[in-house]
Enzyme design. Structure first.
Site: not given
Ligand SMILES: [Zn+2]
Length: 302
Positions: A38, A40, A91, A135, A147, A165
């Site tokens: 990802d 972030e 991502h 994240h 998120h 996630e």
């Molecule tokens: Zn992401």
């Protein structure tokens, strides 16, 4: 020593010679490692714009992302030249890593339309999973850009455990017996997933606010990643990780930002609502649960 004694000695020598032959070193092992990446939580990414395609310094973020993957990959290949590594871009539109700059020996999955999203390509033949750039789950007050899936999800529970996630991806991996050995991301992500999974962790930054971060320099992050990858591989060799096991059937509870989203999801057979913002579904297994969750947050929009 007569002939038959010599023969017997030779047989014994061959037998013990073979059985005492040292087990294959890291270099000969056919280890398979899956890396989900990802953006972030990548070191050096400290603003929402950097994580957004077309935003200021997004191209720099792509370079940092690619370099983090390369650092981990190089460390693995140094110890296991025959390792098989699959990298899954995870991502946004899943088109972020600079493929031309990625280590040429890795297999790479790009593109967003895939039912298993961030864990597409993972199966039970893999020995380990690594999460980079992760994240924290939706609503974590200490998370940077926290998120779960998309902004429309306010909470996700699998058999009563609240996950983001990372937890959801680890549960899919765990259901096919594959442990997560290393997680890198912001301090809230590594706290959440380190506790849930018992993985090695690398903290790349700390959120100042949900959309600003106190960053470690990308080079510092890469050096920490090298060390943590080595530690994780040592532990893996000694069977030092447990796959996350949520049990056979999986109860999904998912809370959304809008009642409209929940009302639309009633069209899926078996989905019920527990309140205006929350749905419930009982899946036969994690694979079924994962596909439905991804469909509900990623492909059904309101
Ligand atoms: Zn992401």
């Amino acid at each position: 020593m007569n002939r038959s004694t010599i023969f017997l000695s030779a047989i014994l020598l061959i037998f013990f010679g073979l059985t005492q032959y040292p087990s294959p070193a890291d270099g000969q092992m056919q280890t398979k490692i899956f890396i989900s990446v990802d953006l972030e939580g990548i070191g050096g990414v400290g603003s929402p714009l950097m994580a957004s395609s077309g935003g200021k310094d997004y191209e720099t973020a792509r370079e940092y992302m690619t370099e983090e993957v390369n650092t981990v990959v190089h460390t693995i290949f140094e110890r296991m030249p025959n390792a098989e590594i699959l990298v899954n871009d995870s991502h946004g539109d899943h088109q972020n890593i600079l493929h031309g700059q990625l280590h040429p020996k890795v297999n790479y999955i790009q593109g967003r339309i895939k039912p298993l999203g961030m864990v597409q390509g993972l199966d039970s033949s893999f020995d380990a999973v690594i999460f980079l750039g992760y994240h924290a789950k939706a609503g974590d007050p200490d998370g940077f850009l926290a998120h779960t899936g998309s902004g429309s999800v306010k909470g996700l529970w699998l058999n009563g455990i609240e996950v983001g996630e990372g937890g959801m991806n680890a549960a899919l991996a765990g259901s096919i017996g594959v442990p997560v050995i290393l997680v890198a991301g912001d301090s809230a992500a590594t706290a959440e997933l380190g506790q849930l999974l018992g993985s090695e962790t690398v903290t790349t930054k700390t959120a100042e606010t949900p959309s600003s971060a106190r960053l470690l320099h990308p080079q510092v992050v890469r050096s920490m990643l090298m060390d943590a990858t080595n530690t994780a591989l040592d532990r893996l060799k000694n069977n030092g990780f447990e796959p996350l096991d949520l049990g056979e059937s999986v109860e999904i509870k998912m809370r959304f930002a809008s009642t409209t989203h929940v009302d639309i999801l009633q069209s899926i057979p078996g989905v019920s609502k527990t309140d205006g913002f929350t749905i419930r579904y009982l899946a036969d297994d994690m694979d079924q649960a994962y596909r439905l969750i991804r469909l509900m947050y990623s492909f059904i929009r309101t």
